[in-house]
Design an enzyme around this catalytic site. Sequence first.
Site, PDB file in Angstrom:
ATOM      1  CB  SER A 144     -15.579  66.502 -18.927  1.00  0.00           C
ATOM      2  OG  SER A 144     -14.643  65.907 -19.818  1.00  0.00           O
ATOM      3  CE1 TYR A 195     -12.574  70.829 -18.412  1.00  0.00           C
ATOM      4  CE2 TYR A 195     -11.870  68.592 -18.951  1.00  0.00           C
ATOM      5  CZ  TYR A 195     -12.782  69.626 -19.075  1.00  0.00           C
ATOM      6  OH  TYR A 195     -13.907  69.462 -19.840  1.00  0.00           O
TER       7      TYR A 195
END
Length: 265
Positions: free
Chosen positions: A149, A163
């Site tokens: 990401s 995350y």
Amino acid sequence: MTLEDLFSLKGRTALVTGGSRGIGKMIVEGFLAAGIDRVYISARKINEIEDTCAELGDRVIGIQGDISTMDGIAALVAEISGRESKLDILVNNAGAAWGAEYLDFPEIGWDKVMDLNVKTPFFLTQQLHPLLTAAANKDRPAKVINICSIDGLRINPWETYSYQASKASLIHLTRRMAARLVQDNVYVTAIAPGAFPSSMNKVARDHEEQSAKGIPNKRVGDKLDMGGSAVYLASRAGDYTVGETLTVDGGIVNAHLPSHFAEAL
């Protein structure tokens, strides 16, 4: 040189974890367009698997399971190994996120995310090593693609501590795995997506126009963007790309001017 020489996936078999929806499904569609023989998809929810298989056709084969645990990883590996003698492409896409304020962030929100986003890609790839190496040779290497990401490359506005840490970890893990597995003709790369509509990125999904305003090319990503990027890395076109993380984000990380510069222009 032809487009088929560059991008065809004919004769190959892939596994895409979390392939029943979102970015995983976009990658599956890209592989199908490139002519792949079979794509296995894994997910926890059987109804989503069945819906995706029905929509995309009989070259997509679903396997239900939870790969956030070592037992779940072993079960998926056993299932694939019982069906295939080799595996050309593995896409480690399954992931989780957790958001909470700093002072309230719970241990479970750390462990769940780090396990699925970092531990699972490592151990699933490790346990699939015999199938990957069975498919691999110098002229046609096997491929492992980790879905990271842009949140592993820069800080986002949300308090998603585990995350962001997990995706930064996976980017570096990609490099380290690549350094080892290239010796076995298994090439490891990664994709760092930006804003793609999905159940994990509900902002891009539910507020597309608002999200697009903060992206240099003024739109969120779609299945052509993600499918094409994955096909590039999985095909002959990507055979000289090893250990790299491909940023697919419309320019957020590398072409985004700070607001005060943009206003001055």
